[in-house]
Design a protein around this motif. Structure first.
Motif, PDB file in Angstrom:
ATOM      1  N   ASP A   1     -71.780 -49.542 -18.571  1.00 53.20           N
ATOM      2  CA  ASP A   1     -70.824 -49.551 -19.682  1.00 53.20           C
ATOM      3  C   ASP A   1     -69.391 -49.567 -19.152  1.00 53.20           C
ATOM      4  OD1 ASP A   1     -72.787 -49.539 -21.591  1.00 53.20           O
ATOM      5  OD2 ASP A   1     -72.879 -47.352 -21.754  1.00 53.20           O
ATOM      6  N   ARG A   2     -69.172 -48.713 -18.162  1.00 53.75           N
ATOM      7  CA  ARG A   2     -67.835 -48.650 -17.559  1.00 53.75           C
ATOM      8  C   ARG A   2     -67.446 -49.998 -16.950  1.00 53.75           C
ATOM      9  NH1 ARG A   2     -69.005 -43.289 -16.303  1.00 53.75           N
ATOM     10  NH2 ARG A   2     -70.146 -43.838 -14.417  1.00 53.75           N
ATOM     11  N   LEU A   3     -68.383 -50.594 -16.232  1.00 50.87           N
ATOM     12  CA  LEU A   3     -68.089 -51.869 -15.568  1.00 50.87           C
ATOM     13  C   LEU A   3     -67.784 -52.962 -16.594  1.00 50.87           C
ATOM     14  CD1 LEU A   3     -70.763 -51.743 -12.711  1.00 50.87           C
ATOM     15  CD2 LEU A   3     -68.277 -51.783 -12.407  1.00 50.87           C
TER      16      LEU A   3
ATOM     17  N   TYR B   1     -73.646 -54.870  -9.183  1.00 49.30           N
ATOM     18  CA  TYR B   1     -74.119 -53.504  -9.389  1.00 49.30           C
ATOM     19  C   TYR B   1     -75.598 -53.499  -9.777  1.00 49.30           C
ATOM     20  CZ  TYR B   1     -74.527 -48.748 -11.155  1.00 49.30           C
ATOM     21  OH  TYR B   1     -74.928 -47.462 -11.364  1.00 49.30           O
TER      22      TYR B   1
ATOM     23  N   GLU C   1     -77.441 -42.423 -15.863  1.00 49.84           N
ATOM     24  CA  GLU C   1     -76.147 -42.591 -15.179  1.00 49.84           C
ATOM     25  C   GLU C   1     -75.861 -44.055 -14.893  1.00 49.84           C
ATOM     26  OE1 GLU C   1     -78.079 -39.754 -12.738  1.00 49.84           O
ATOM     27  OE2 GLU C   1     -78.165 -39.397 -14.908  1.00 49.84           O
ATOM     28  N   HIS C   2     -76.906 -44.772 -14.510  1.00 44.17           N
ATOM     29  CA  HIS C   2     -76.702 -46.189 -14.198  1.00 44.17           C
ATOM     30  C   HIS C   2     -76.223 -46.954 -15.425  1.00 44.17           C
ATOM     31  CE1 HIS C   2     -79.750 -45.280 -10.857  1.00 44.17           C
ATOM     32  NE2 HIS C   2     -78.578 -45.439 -10.278  1.00 44.17           N
TER      33      HIS C   2
ATOM     34  N   GLU D   1     -74.574 -45.713 -17.909  1.00 45.32           N
ATOM     35  CA  GLU D   1     -73.182 -45.352 -18.144  1.00 45.32           C
ATOM     36  C   GLU D   1     -72.237 -46.134 -17.241  1.00 45.32           C
ATOM     37  OE1 GLU D   1     -72.721 -41.067 -17.895  1.00 45.32           O
ATOM     38  OE2 GLU D   1     -74.447 -40.860 -19.272  1.00 45.32           O
ATOM     39  N   GLU D   2     -72.641 -46.254 -15.988  1.00 42.49           N
ATOM     40  CA  GLU D   2     -71.821 -47.013 -15.044  1.00 42.49           C
ATOM     41  C   GLU D   2     -71.692 -48.464 -15.513  1.00 42.49           C
ATOM     42  OE1 GLU D   2     -69.959 -46.121 -12.703  1.00 42.49           O
ATOM     43  OE2 GLU D   2     -69.497 -48.027 -11.708  1.00 42.49           O
TER      44      GLU D   2
ATOM     45  N   ARG E   1     -64.322 -52.391 -17.883  1.00 46.74           N
ATOM     46  CA  ARG E   1     -63.339 -52.795 -16.890  1.00 46.74           C
ATOM     47  C   ARG E   1     -63.202 -54.328 -16.870  1.00 46.74           C
ATOM     48  NH1 ARG E   1     -64.530 -50.154 -11.216  1.00 46.74           N
ATOM     49  NH2 ARG E   1     -65.455 -48.554 -12.544  1.00 46.74           N
TER      50      ARG E   1
ATOM     51  N   THR F   1     -71.786 -53.286  -3.550  1.00 47.33           N
ATOM     52  CA  THR F   1     -71.100 -53.579  -4.806  1.00 47.33           C
ATOM     53  C   THR F   1     -70.310 -54.875  -4.741  1.00 47.33           C
ATOM     54  OG1 THR F   1     -69.292 -52.194  -4.082  1.00 47.33           O
ATOM     55  CG2 THR F   1     -70.899 -51.199  -5.586  1.00 47.33           C
TER      56      THR F   1
END
Lengths: 224, 224
Positions: free
Chosen positions: B116-118, B143, B110-111, B113-114, B121, B3
DNA sequence: GTTTGGATAAGTGGATACAAAAATCCAGTG
DNA sequence: CACTGGATTTTTGTATCCACTTATCCAAAC
């Protein structure tokens, strides 16, 4: 104009340089097997110098990806797994494709004539896979990449070639099926002549990846 | 899962490693100007060791393209001309495009979603260009590249990022026009979600090249 | 027969010392 | 006043030495 795919100048002005070239040559020729440990003292003795310049040469070889260096564990000849080998070809394919994309807009009639000459010379150099042929083949490719006028790109491509070379050698020894060398390179020239940049780029990418898939046939899955 | 886009582990177990990290950090932070000469003795004194490990660190930095080493002439901080800088972005664009091409087929809900989160942030980290934002931005990209599961490719990309970083820093300081960061990265996510590999690859290529052209506006033609 | 511990050997990392090369400075010359 | 040539200083490159880490081997214990 850069016409060679070697990654460094052949003149050894310092001991470190001499050690580097000596080791690179040994590695490319397959003198050592993957996993072999290189003992600085021994190598220093072979070429008549102390361990110090050899150590520094190790660092450069490590940067080239030819050896692996671990603290207090010394210098080990790098092995590429089949996965890593394929990965290297993937990277090569996009870089060499990019080089073609950038080179094509600069090409004139003379350049195409030169390519014809280089292809002819390649064919006359003997069997696809012979050491003469390999040289001419590199010349052919290097000529195209050189036209891109992108020094960094060319160096990166060259570095990848150096890293793969030992494996190519093994593969070429085994090559039973005749390489479709003539056709592929003629197709490449044709694509370039057509002036279609995207098409030429794709042909080069496929050409590189094609080599990889051919290589895969001769490698066993877990092979280093 | 990788990461970070840093090109080496942050733990200095040997003096050479310490010198390398120290110098890399100094260079990335722009402590030296292009063309500055690095005197081994001085640097050795700064971090309390002899010249020897510093010399070896120089070799690694040279391999990273951060400094230039010439026999008997010492170590000079590398400068990139505008041409070289653009070339680096060209190379980055195809490599990062390739990474996307290879990553996309492996991506699941899931990826996304991650991602989106990143992105969220990243937006919350502040102004596009702030040092926090730069970090989050790298995280976002790293990522995606990490999902390609191509260690060598990831390392190459990381190395290019390190090489460009000092210039990016200058550029970001000058950036007056708001970066279209949100839109571009959202477009990237959308392209990935669409599942169209070729399209996603092209979006990433354009994203990288877009940064380059933005950079060009702030650089004078002959600039080092 | 396998495992474990420790003595011993081998090898690596780093510092110092010395030699060689390059850069600098300065006086003499045109 | 610019330029040249050579002595001096600085810096780089390499060898050698020592300390410390890692590997090897052998014997004793289970």
């Amino acid at each position: 104009m850069i016409t060679s795919l070697s990654s460094s100048s052949p003149v050894a002005s310092t001991a470190e340089e001499e050690a580097y070239l000596y080791l690179q040559r040994s590695l490319r020729l397959g003198r050592y097997k993957a996993g072999d440990r290189l003992i600085p003292e021994d190598i220093a003795a072979e070429i008549g110098m102390s361990r110090m310049p050899v150590r520094e040469a190790f660092r450069r070889l490590a940067a080239d990806g030819l050896v692996t260096l671990r603290p207090n564990r010394g210098c080990v000849v790098a092995g590429l797994t089949l996965d890593e080998l394929n990965e290297t070809f993937e990277i090569r394919s996009v870089l060499e494709g990019l080089a073609v994309r950038l080179a094509l807009p600069k090409m004139t009639a003379e350049h195409f004539e030169e390519l014809d000459r280089l292809l002819l010379r390649m064919e006359r150099a003997g069997e696809a896979g012979s050491s003469d042929w390999v040289l001419r083949h590199q010349e052919f490719h290097a000529y195209i990449y050189g036209l891109s006028a992108r020094p960094k790109l060319i160096r990166q491509i060259a570095a990848l070639h150096v890293a793969i070379e030992p494996y190519m050698r093994i593969w070429l020894d085994y090559a039973e099926k005749p390489l479709s060398a003539r056709e592929e390179h003629q197709a490449l020239i044709d694509a370039l002549r057509s002036g279609d940049v995207a098409q030429a780029e794709r042909v080069m990418e496929d050409h590189v990846l094609g080599t990889a898939s051919l290589l895969a046939e001769f490698a066993t899955p877990g092979r280093r």
